[in-house]
Design a protein around this motif. Structure first.
Motif, PDB file in Angstrom:
ATOM      1  N   ARG A  47     -11.797   7.302 -10.720  1.00 54.53           N
ATOM      2  CA  ARG A  47     -12.127   8.612 -11.731  1.00 54.53           C
ATOM      3  C   ARG A  47     -10.571   9.427 -11.985  1.00 54.53           C
ATOM      4  O   ARG A  47     -10.210   9.496 -13.059  1.00 54.53           O
ATOM      5  N   SER A  48      -9.785   9.738 -11.108  1.00 50.07           N
ATOM      6  CA  SER A  48      -8.557  10.169 -11.246  1.00 50.07           C
ATOM      7  C   SER A  48      -7.423   9.451 -12.333  1.00 50.07           C
ATOM      8  O   SER A  48      -7.138  10.293 -13.784  1.00 50.07           O
ATOM      9  N   ILE A  49      -7.739   8.318 -12.499  1.00 49.04           N
ATOM     10  CA  ILE A  49      -7.041   7.450 -13.624  1.00 49.04           C
ATOM     11  C   ILE A  49      -7.054   7.729 -15.090  1.00 49.04           C
ATOM     12  O   ILE A  49      -6.814   7.949 -16.049  1.00 49.04           O
ATOM     13  N   SER A  50      -9.009   8.107 -15.290  1.00 51.56           N
ATOM     14  CA  SER A  50      -9.403   8.043 -16.025  1.00 51.56           C
ATOM     15  C   SER A  50      -9.748   9.520 -16.677  1.00 51.56           C
ATOM     16  O   SER A  50      -9.738   9.684 -17.927  1.00 51.56           O
ATOM     17  N   LYS A  51      -9.467  10.055 -15.945  1.00 50.55           N
ATOM     18  CA  LYS A  51      -9.128  11.510 -16.633  1.00 50.55           C
ATOM     19  C   LYS A  51      -8.547  12.323 -16.421  1.00 50.55           C
ATOM     20  O   LYS A  51      -7.768  13.686 -17.100  1.00 50.55           O
ATOM     21  N   THR A  52      -6.970  11.567 -15.877  1.00 51.09           N
ATOM     22  CA  THR A  52      -6.027  12.384 -16.112  1.00 51.09           C
ATOM     23  C   THR A  52      -4.931  11.955 -17.181  1.00 51.09           C
ATOM     24  O   THR A  52      -5.212  10.388 -17.658  1.00 51.09           O
ATOM     25  N   PRO A  53      -4.272  12.615 -17.976  1.00 52.77           N
ATOM     26  CA  PRO A  53      -3.852  12.211 -19.773  1.00 52.77           C
ATOM     27  C   PRO A  53      -2.747  11.239 -18.942  1.00 52.77           C
ATOM     28  O   PRO A  53      -1.559  11.249 -17.772  1.00 52.77           O
ATOM     29  N   ASP A  54      -2.308  10.459 -20.133  1.00 50.56           N
ATOM     30  CA  ASP A  54      -0.994   9.193 -19.856  1.00 50.56           C
ATOM     31  C   ASP A  54       0.653  10.104 -19.380  1.00 50.56           C
ATOM     32  O   ASP A  54       0.728   9.809 -18.824  1.00 50.56           O
ATOM     33  N   ALA A  55       0.347  11.463 -20.270  1.00 50.07           N
ATOM     34  CA  ALA A  55       1.705  11.894 -19.758  1.00 50.07           C
ATOM     35  C   ALA A  55       1.766  12.456 -18.470  1.00 50.07           C
ATOM     36  O   ALA A  55       2.930  12.705 -17.783  1.00 50.07           O
ATOM     37  N   GLN A  56       0.720  12.659 -18.074  1.00 44.15           N
ATOM     38  CA  GLN A  56       0.749  12.879 -16.129  1.00 44.15           C
ATOM     39  C   GLN A  56       0.501  11.437 -14.857  1.00 44.15           C
ATOM     40  O   GLN A  56       0.654  12.315 -14.209  1.00 44.15           O
ATOM     41  N   ILE A  57       1.293  10.977 -16.574  1.00 50.35           N
ATOM     42  CA  ILE A  57       1.205   9.743 -14.833  1.00 50.35           C
ATOM     43  C   ILE A  57       2.163   9.049 -15.061  1.00 50.35           C
ATOM     44  O   ILE A  57       2.717   8.426 -16.741  1.00 50.35           O
ATOM     45  N   ARG A  58       3.099   8.032 -13.478  1.00 53.97           N
ATOM     46  CA  ARG A  58       4.096   7.438 -14.388  1.00 53.97           C
ATOM     47  C   ARG A  58       3.464   6.243 -13.762  1.00 53.97           C
ATOM     48  O   ARG A  58       3.183   5.604 -13.231  1.00 53.97           O
ATOM     49  N   GLY A  59       4.084   5.650 -15.854  1.00 51.59           N
ATOM     50  CA  GLY A  59       3.842   4.627 -15.260  1.00 51.59           C
ATOM     51  C   GLY A  59       2.565   4.247 -16.343  1.00 51.59           C
ATOM     52  O   GLY A  59       2.010   5.085 -16.812  1.00 51.59           O
ATOM     53  N   LYS A  60       1.941   3.500 -16.508  1.00 47.91           N
ATOM     54  CA  LYS A  60       1.188   2.614 -17.052  1.00 47.91           C
ATOM     55  C   LYS A  60      -0.226   2.627 -16.892  1.00 47.91           C
ATOM     56  O   LYS A  60       0.028   2.261 -15.675  1.00 47.91           O
ATOM     57  N   LYS A  61      -0.936   3.274 -17.485  1.00 53.79           N
ATOM     58  CA  LYS A  61      -2.385   3.904 -16.523  1.00 53.79           C
ATOM     59  C   LYS A  61      -3.508   2.004 -15.993  1.00 53.79           C
ATOM     60  O   LYS A  61      -3.629   2.197 -15.308  1.00 53.79           O
ATOM     61  N   ALA A  62      -2.742   1.266 -16.557  1.00 59.22           N
ATOM     62  CA  ALA A  62      -3.933  -0.370 -16.710  1.00 59.22           C
ATOM     63  C   ALA A  62      -2.872  -0.777 -14.689  1.00 59.22           C
ATOM     64  O   ALA A  62      -3.680  -1.510 -14.691  1.00 59.22           O
ATOM     65  N   VAL A  63      -1.400  -0.665 -15.151  1.00 59.69           N
ATOM     66  CA  VAL A  63      -0.862  -1.052 -13.517  1.00 59.69           C
ATOM     67  C   VAL A  63      -1.047  -0.089 -12.533  1.00 59.69           C
ATOM     68  O   VAL A  63      -1.570  -0.656 -11.362  1.00 59.69           O
ATOM     69  N   TRP A  64      -1.683   1.137 -12.629  1.00 56.27           N
ATOM     70  CA  TRP A  64      -2.439   2.059 -11.554  1.00 56.27           C
ATOM     71  C   TRP A  64      -3.409   1.480 -11.136  1.00 56.27           C
ATOM     72  O   TRP A  64      -3.891   1.585  -9.686  1.00 56.27           O
ATOM     73  N   ARG A  65      -4.645   1.221 -12.423  1.00 59.65           N
ATOM     74  CA  ARG A  65      -5.427  -0.037 -12.153  1.00 59.65           C
ATOM     75  C   ARG A  65      -5.545  -0.527 -11.117  1.00 59.65           C
ATOM     76  O   ARG A  65      -6.651  -1.349 -10.281  1.00 59.65           O
ATOM     77  N   ALA A  66      -4.815  -1.857 -11.227  1.00 59.67           N
ATOM     78  CA  ALA A  66      -4.779  -3.346 -10.304  1.00 59.67           C
ATOM     79  C   ALA A  66      -4.522  -2.711  -9.516  1.00 59.67           C
ATOM     80  O   ALA A  66      -4.553  -3.152  -8.338  1.00 59.67           O
ATOM     81  N   VAL A  67      -3.007  -1.874  -8.746  1.00 55.75           N
ATOM     82  CA  VAL A  67      -1.814  -1.653  -7.413  1.00 55.75           C
ATOM     83  C   VAL A  67      -3.316  -0.894  -7.248  1.00 55.75           C
ATOM     84  O   VAL A  67      -2.987  -0.803  -5.545  1.00 55.75           O
ATOM     85  N   CYS A  68      -4.284  -0.231  -7.598  1.00 59.25           N
ATOM     86  CA  CYS A  68      -5.599   0.411  -7.121  1.00 59.25           C
ATOM     87  C   CYS A  68      -6.635  -0.108  -5.932  1.00 59.25           C
ATOM     88  O   CYS A  68      -7.241  -0.226  -5.356  1.00 59.25           O
ATOM     89  N   PHE A  69      -6.341  -1.371  -6.429  1.00 56.91           N
ATOM     90  CA  PHE A  69      -7.578  -2.657  -6.040  1.00 56.91           C
ATOM     91  C   PHE A  69      -6.286  -3.164  -3.876  1.00 56.91           C
ATOM     92  O   PHE A  69      -7.210  -4.056  -3.875  1.00 56.91           O
ATOM     93  N   ILE A  70      -5.623  -3.040  -4.282  1.00 55.95           N
ATOM     94  CA  ILE A  70      -4.835  -3.296  -2.622  1.00 55.95           C
ATOM     95  C   ILE A  70      -5.247  -2.260  -1.543  1.00 55.95           C
ATOM     96  O   ILE A  70      -4.817  -1.378  -1.527  1.00 55.95           O
ATOM     97  N   ASN A  71      -6.596  -2.745  -1.396  1.00 55.57           N
ATOM     98  CA  ASN A  71      -6.720  -2.034   0.995  1.00 55.57           C
ATOM     99  C   ASN A  71      -6.827  -0.084   0.117  1.00 55.57           C
ATOM    100  O   ASN A  71      -7.199   0.173  -0.549  1.00 55.57           O
ATOM    101  N   LEU A  72      -6.078   0.023   1.208  1.00 52.80           N
ATOM    102  CA  LEU A  72      -5.848   1.145   1.116  1.00 52.80           C
ATOM    103  C   LEU A  72      -4.292   2.001  -0.124  1.00 52.80           C
ATOM    104  O   LEU A  72      -4.202   3.316   0.539  1.00 52.80           O
ATOM    105  N   LEU A  73      -3.439   0.914   0.970  1.00 55.30           N
ATOM    106  CA  LEU A  73      -2.882   1.171  -0.078  1.00 55.30           C
ATOM    107  C   LEU A  73      -2.111   1.364  -1.664  1.00 55.30           C
ATOM    108  O   LEU A  73      -1.164   2.463  -1.984  1.00 55.30           O
ATOM    109  N   GLY A  74      -3.189   1.173  -2.001  1.00 53.71           N
ATOM    110  CA  GLY A  74      -3.314   0.827  -3.558  1.00 53.71           C
ATOM    111  C   GLY A  74      -3.449   2.335  -3.947  1.00 53.71           C
ATOM    112  O   GLY A  74      -2.874   2.730  -3.874  1.00 53.71           O
ATOM    113  N   PRO A  75      -4.459   2.944  -3.683  1.00 49.23           N
ATOM    114  CA  PRO A  75      -5.102   4.420  -4.129  1.00 49.23           C
ATOM    115  C   PRO A  75      -4.071   4.942  -2.962  1.00 49.23           C
ATOM    116  O   PRO A  75      -3.344   6.137  -4.141  1.00 49.23           O
ATOM    117  N   LEU A  76      -3.461   5.478  -2.047  1.00 45.76           N
ATOM    118  CA  LEU A  76      -2.777   5.256  -1.667  1.00 45.76           C
ATOM    119  C   LEU A  76      -1.464   5.529  -2.154  1.00 45.76           C
ATOM    120  O   LEU A  76      -0.976   7.287  -2.347  1.00 45.76           O
TER     121      LEU A  76
END
Length: 75
Positions: A34-63
């Motif tokens: 939800r945070s990735i969806s609502k946050t503008p691109d300029a406030q995220i380090r890297g690409k949103k698509a990469v962070w979306r994929a990383v978030c699916f790695i157990n607890l470590l991804g979202p953290l």
């Protein structure tokens, strides 16, 4: 060494712990997505698509997204 246990082989405490960790993991995944969806691109380090994929790695991804993926101060 411990092998895989079935649900029936687990004690009540182990079952509760398993369910609690799973619930926390799913809640963090949802919050991160939800945070990735609502946050503008300029406030995220890297690409949103990469962070979306990383978030699916157990607890470590979202953290890692919440610690390293968001910019704190944008000029």
């Amino acid at each position: 060494m411990g092998g895989r246990k079935s649900w029936r082989d687990m004690s009540r405490r182990q079952r509760i712990t398993f369910m609690a960790v799973g619930t926390v993991q799913m809640a963090m995944l949802g919050a991160a997505q939800r945070s990735i969806s609502k946050t503008p691109d300029a406030q995220i380090r890297g690409k949103k698509a990469v962070w979306r994929a990383v978030c699916f790695i157990n607890l470590l991804g979202p953290l890692s997204y919440f610690v390293f993926g968001r910019r704190r101060d944008v000029a």
